[in-house]
Design a protein around this motif. Structure first.
Motif, PDB file in Angstrom:
ATOM      1  N   ARG A  55       0.735  -1.278  -0.020  1.00  0.00           N
ATOM      2  CA  ARG A  55       0.105   0.054   0.038  1.00  0.00           C
ATOM      3  C   ARG A  55       0.955   1.365  -0.120  1.00  0.00           C
ATOM      4  O   ARG A  55       0.655   2.009  -0.956  1.00  0.00           O
ATOM      5  CB  ARG A  55      -0.997  -0.127   1.129  1.00  0.00           C
ATOM      6  CG  ARG A  55      -2.191   0.805   1.194  1.00  0.00           C
ATOM      7  CD  ARG A  55      -3.121   0.170   2.097  1.00  0.00           C
ATOM      8  NE  ARG A  55      -3.004  -0.189   3.426  1.00  0.00           N
ATOM      9  CZ  ARG A  55      -2.702   0.563   4.483  1.00  0.00           C
ATOM     10  NH1 ARG A  55      -2.669   2.163   4.371  1.00  0.00           N
ATOM     11  NH2 ARG A  55      -2.377   0.280   5.571  1.00  0.00           N
ATOM     12  N   ALA A  56       1.981   1.270   0.788  1.00  0.00           N
ATOM     13  CA  ALA A  56       2.749   2.262   0.859  1.00  0.00           C
ATOM     14  C   ALA A  56       3.481   2.684  -0.381  1.00  0.00           C
ATOM     15  O   ALA A  56       3.863   3.821  -0.908  1.00  0.00           O
ATOM     16  CB  ALA A  56       3.871   2.277   2.133  1.00  0.00           C
ATOM     17  N   MET A  57       3.885   1.382  -1.067  1.00  0.00           N
ATOM     18  CA  MET A  57       4.965   1.500  -2.430  1.00  0.00           C
ATOM     19  C   MET A  57       4.177   1.476  -3.490  1.00  0.00           C
ATOM     20  O   MET A  57       4.885   1.667  -4.519  1.00  0.00           O
ATOM     21  CB  MET A  57       5.763   0.303  -2.142  1.00  0.00           C
ATOM     22  CG  MET A  57       6.765   0.430  -0.894  1.00  0.00           C
ATOM     23  SD  MET A  57       7.833  -0.960  -0.757  1.00  0.00           S
ATOM     24  CE  MET A  57       9.332  -0.326  -1.748  1.00  0.00           C
ATOM     25  N   HIS A  58       2.840   1.261  -3.374  1.00  0.00           N
ATOM     26  CA  HIS A  58       2.047   1.332  -4.642  1.00  0.00           C
ATOM     27  C   HIS A  58       2.704   0.168  -5.755  1.00  0.00           C
ATOM     28  O   HIS A  58       2.651   0.363  -6.814  1.00  0.00           O
ATOM     29  CB  HIS A  58       2.243   2.667  -5.428  1.00  0.00           C
ATOM     30  CG  HIS A  58       1.517   3.816  -4.647  1.00  0.00           C
ATOM     31  ND1 HIS A  58       0.207   3.957  -4.411  1.00  0.00           N
ATOM     32  CD2 HIS A  58       2.222   4.767  -4.005  1.00  0.00           C
ATOM     33  CE1 HIS A  58       0.198   4.929  -3.376  1.00  0.00           C
ATOM     34  NE2 HIS A  58       1.340   5.578  -3.265  1.00  0.00           N
ATOM     35  N   ILE A  59       2.843  -1.032  -4.996  1.00  0.00           N
ATOM     36  CA  ILE A  59       3.128  -2.234  -5.740  1.00  0.00           C
ATOM     37  C   ILE A  59       2.226  -3.346  -5.238  1.00  0.00           C
ATOM     38  O   ILE A  59       1.888  -3.431  -4.260  1.00  0.00           O
ATOM     39  CB  ILE A  59       4.423  -2.704  -5.338  1.00  0.00           C
ATOM     40  CG1 ILE A  59       5.674  -1.425  -5.376  1.00  0.00           C
ATOM     41  CG2 ILE A  59       5.104  -3.872  -6.051  1.00  0.00           C
ATOM     42  CD1 ILE A  59       7.039  -1.918  -4.817  1.00  0.00           C
ATOM     43  N   PRO A  60       1.886  -4.242  -6.351  1.00  0.00           N
ATOM     44  CA  PRO A  60       0.792  -5.269  -6.147  1.00  0.00           C
ATOM     45  C   PRO A  60       1.581  -6.302  -4.992  1.00  0.00           C
ATOM     46  O   PRO A  60       2.606  -6.670  -5.280  1.00  0.00           O
ATOM     47  CB  PRO A  60       0.521  -5.787  -7.437  1.00  0.00           C
ATOM     48  CG  PRO A  60       1.739  -5.378  -8.222  1.00  0.00           C
ATOM     49  CD  PRO A  60       2.348  -4.228  -7.733  1.00  0.00           C
ATOM     50  N   LEU A  61       0.530  -6.707  -4.150  1.00  0.00           N
ATOM     51  CA  LEU A  61       0.822  -7.861  -3.178  1.00  0.00           C
ATOM     52  C   LEU A  61       0.588  -8.994  -4.078  1.00  0.00           C
ATOM     53  O   LEU A  61      -0.592  -9.085  -4.321  1.00  0.00           O
ATOM     54  CB  LEU A  61       0.080  -7.648  -2.088  1.00  0.00           C
ATOM     55  CG  LEU A  61       0.162  -8.832  -0.938  1.00  0.00           C
ATOM     56  CD1 LEU A  61       1.413  -8.755  -0.233  1.00  0.00           C
ATOM     57  CD2 LEU A  61      -0.903  -8.940  -0.037  1.00  0.00           C
ATOM     58  N   ARG A  62       1.489  -9.937  -4.164  1.00  0.00           N
ATOM     59  CA  ARG A  62       1.197 -10.937  -4.974  1.00  0.00           C
ATOM     60  C   ARG A  62       1.196 -12.453  -3.989  1.00  0.00           C
ATOM     61  O   ARG A  62       2.324 -12.944  -3.953  1.00  0.00           O
ATOM     62  CB  ARG A  62       2.210 -11.300  -6.053  1.00  0.00           C
ATOM     63  CG  ARG A  62       2.010 -10.270  -6.962  1.00  0.00           C
ATOM     64  CD  ARG A  62       0.738 -10.374  -8.139  1.00  0.00           C
ATOM     65  NE  ARG A  62       0.469 -11.662  -8.383  1.00  0.00           N
ATOM     66  CZ  ARG A  62       0.907 -11.840  -9.940  1.00  0.00           C
ATOM     67  NH1 ARG A  62       1.587 -10.941 -10.637  1.00  0.00           N
ATOM     68  NH2 ARG A  62       0.689 -13.084 -10.281  1.00  0.00           N
ATOM     69  N   GLU A  63       0.122 -12.894  -3.621  1.00  0.00           N
ATOM     70  CA  GLU A  63       0.077 -14.047  -2.522  1.00  0.00           C
ATOM     71  C   GLU A  63      -0.395 -15.235  -3.464  1.00  0.00           C
ATOM     72  O   GLU A  63      -0.295 -16.409  -2.670  1.00  0.00           O
ATOM     73  CB  GLU A  63      -1.307 -13.898  -1.463  1.00  0.00           C
ATOM     74  CG  GLU A  63      -0.739 -12.961  -0.291  1.00  0.00           C
ATOM     75  CD  GLU A  63      -2.195 -12.805   0.501  1.00  0.00           C
ATOM     76  OE1 GLU A  63      -2.166 -13.830   1.231  1.00  0.00           O
ATOM     77  OE2 GLU A  63      -2.958 -11.929   0.290  1.00  0.00           O
ATOM     78  N   ASP A  64      -0.401 -14.937  -4.728  1.00  0.00           N
ATOM     79  CA  ASP A  64      -0.828 -16.305  -5.708  1.00  0.00           C
ATOM     80  C   ASP A  64       0.465 -16.912  -6.351  1.00  0.00           C
ATOM     81  O   ASP A  64       0.291 -17.724  -6.976  1.00  0.00           O
ATOM     82  CB  ASP A  64      -1.697 -15.998  -6.786  1.00  0.00           C
ATOM     83  CG  ASP A  64      -1.075 -14.606  -7.458  1.00  0.00           C
ATOM     84  OD1 ASP A  64      -0.305 -13.940  -7.166  1.00  0.00           O
ATOM     85  OD2 ASP A  64      -1.787 -14.447  -8.610  1.00  0.00           O
ATOM     86  N   ILE A  65       1.867 -16.252  -6.214  1.00  0.00           N
ATOM     87  CA  ILE A  65       2.874 -16.998  -6.558  1.00  0.00           C
ATOM     88  C   ILE A  65       3.384 -18.144  -5.794  1.00  0.00           C
ATOM     89  O   ILE A  65       3.780 -19.093  -6.569  1.00  0.00           O
ATOM     90  CB  ILE A  65       4.018 -15.842  -6.844  1.00  0.00           C
ATOM     91  CG1 ILE A  65       3.332 -14.871  -7.964  1.00  0.00           C
ATOM     92  CG2 ILE A  65       5.259 -16.196  -7.460  1.00  0.00           C
ATOM     93  CD1 ILE A  65       4.268 -13.471  -8.093  1.00  0.00           C
ATOM     94  N   LEU A  66       3.772 -17.904  -4.635  1.00  0.00           N
ATOM     95  CA  LEU A  66       4.427 -19.060  -3.933  1.00  0.00           C
ATOM     96  C   LEU A  66       3.578 -19.678  -3.185  1.00  0.00           C
ATOM     97  O   LEU A  66       2.872 -19.017  -2.323  1.00  0.00           O
ATOM     98  CB  LEU A  66       5.327 -18.248  -3.026  1.00  0.00           C
ATOM     99  CG  LEU A  66       6.749 -18.934  -2.536  1.00  0.00           C
ATOM    100  CD1 LEU A  66       7.482 -19.141  -3.753  1.00  0.00           C
ATOM    101  CD2 LEU A  66       7.496 -17.841  -1.687  1.00  0.00           C
ATOM    102  N   VAL A  67       3.665 -21.115  -3.136  1.00  0.00           N
ATOM    103  CA  VAL A  67       2.876 -21.930  -2.409  1.00  0.00           C
ATOM    104  C   VAL A  67       3.767 -22.747  -1.313  1.00  0.00           C
ATOM    105  O   VAL A  67       4.836 -23.205  -1.871  1.00  0.00           O
ATOM    106  CB  VAL A  67       2.206 -22.809  -3.077  1.00  0.00           C
ATOM    107  CG1 VAL A  67       1.236 -23.701  -2.396  1.00  0.00           C
ATOM    108  CG2 VAL A  67       1.218 -21.992  -4.344  1.00  0.00           C
ATOM    109  N   ARG A  68       3.338 -22.940  -0.317  1.00  0.00           N
ATOM    110  CA  ARG A  68       3.924 -24.037   0.673  1.00  0.00           C
ATOM    111  C   ARG A  68       3.255 -25.383   0.633  1.00  0.00           C
ATOM    112  O   ARG A  68       2.313 -25.409   0.944  1.00  0.00           O
ATOM    113  CB  ARG A  68       3.897 -23.539   2.105  1.00  0.00           C
ATOM    114  CG  ARG A  68       4.966 -24.030   3.174  1.00  0.00           C
ATOM    115  CD  ARG A  68       4.697 -23.642   4.421  1.00  0.00           C
ATOM    116  NE  ARG A  68       5.202 -22.512   4.662  1.00  0.00           N
ATOM    117  CZ  ARG A  68       6.467 -22.125   5.646  1.00  0.00           C
ATOM    118  NH1 ARG A  68       7.183 -23.074   6.073  1.00  0.00           N
ATOM    119  NH2 ARG A  68       6.853 -20.708   5.937  1.00  0.00           N
ATOM    120  N   GLN A  69       4.035 -26.157   0.091  1.00  0.00           N
ATOM    121  CA  GLN A  69       3.690 -27.435  -0.417  1.00  0.00           C
ATOM    122  C   GLN A  69       3.553 -28.581   0.767  1.00  0.00           C
ATOM    123  O   GLN A  69       2.780 -29.322   0.727  1.00  0.00           O
ATOM    124  CB  GLN A  69       4.140 -28.089  -1.548  1.00  0.00           C
ATOM    125  CG  GLN A  69       5.752 -28.495  -1.535  1.00  0.00           C
ATOM    126  CD  GLN A  69       6.195 -28.919  -2.685  1.00  0.00           C
ATOM    127  OE1 GLN A  69       5.616 -29.259  -3.674  1.00  0.00           O
ATOM    128  NE2 GLN A  69       7.541 -28.709  -2.759  1.00  0.00           N
TER     129      GLN A  69
END
Ligand SMILES: [Zn+2]
Length: 233
Positions: free
Chosen positions: A147-161
């Motif tokens: 939010r501060a840096m105006h960059i998207p948060l990507r929770e969909d890239i890395l998965v703990r298998q």
């Protein structure tokens, strides 16, 4: 049964504005939000974002190709920061991680080392742990940064298998074995060759961060930098 409107309103307000300082537990004054002025003044901010050769970066050197690394706060036993991390992880107050993430994002904006980032990637919890805790504190930290840096948060890239056993009590080598190959990347959401900021709540041995950074680098060819809320020392 008679309802006391003031109590109901008070409870409602306290959900969003806890009355105790998240770092020392003292009663907050009206203008203070989440932490008291004394704690804000005395928190051990590292300023690691201002130089590349810092303790967090040095701890990760040679273990994974990491561009830049920094931690917002130093975590010592029995300290204000330990109290804060406890509130975030175990006392259902993840919004504190988002609050500190936002503050840290404003700091990172001042550093040109973090100026070419295209996504914030939080260290994921395994699905079973996420269900149990109800939230991922690292994602909240990442949300504040984003939010501060105006960059998207990507929770969909890395998965703990697979779930990892607790790291506490393991020696350094055992911790690395414990998290080896624990992460995978989802190939559908690939920021190939881009520079991502991998974020976590606390850096201890660095084993988790190293494993996740290697996965991002090897699977997607990402440039990876690292930011954590705190660094244990
Ligand atoms: Zn305080």
């Amino acid at each position: 049964m008679q309802f006391d409107l003031r109590n109901i309103l008070g409870d409602f307000v306290s959900i969003f504005f806890p009355k105790e300082c998240a770092c020392c537990g003292c009663a907050l004054k009206y203008q203070e939000k989440y932490i008291c002025i004394a704690c804000d003044y005395h928190l051990p901010y590292t300023n690691f974002h201002l130089y590349s050769d810092n303790d967090t970066a040095r701890q990760l050197w040679g273990k994974a190709p990491i561009e830049e690394a920094c931690s917002f706060l130093l975590l010592q036993k029995g300290s204000r920061v330990e109290h804060l991390i406890y509130q975030i992880k175990y006392n259902n107050q993840p919004f504190l991680a988002e609050y500190f993430g936002y503050q840290y994002g404003l700091k990172l904006l001042e550093s040109e080392r973090y100026s070419e980032l295209s996504a914030i990637v939080p260290i994921p919890l395994h699905a079973s742990k996420l269900r149990k805790r109800g939230y991922n504190q690292s994602a909240y930290f990442g949300r504040g940064l984003a939010r501060a840096m105006h960059i998207p948060l990507r929770e969909d890239i890395l998965v703990r298998q697979r779930p990892t056993m607790t790291q506490t009590g393991k020696d350094r080598l055992a911790r690395y074995d414990n998290v080896e190959d624990v992460f995978v990347c989802k190939q559908l959401s690939v920021p190939v060759g881009e520079h991502v900021l991998l974020v976590d709540d606390v850096l201890t041995t660095g084993a988790t961060i190293v494993s996740a950074a290697l996965t991002l680098y090897e699977s997607l060819g990402c440039k990876v930098s690292v930011a954590t809320l705190a660094r244990a020392r």
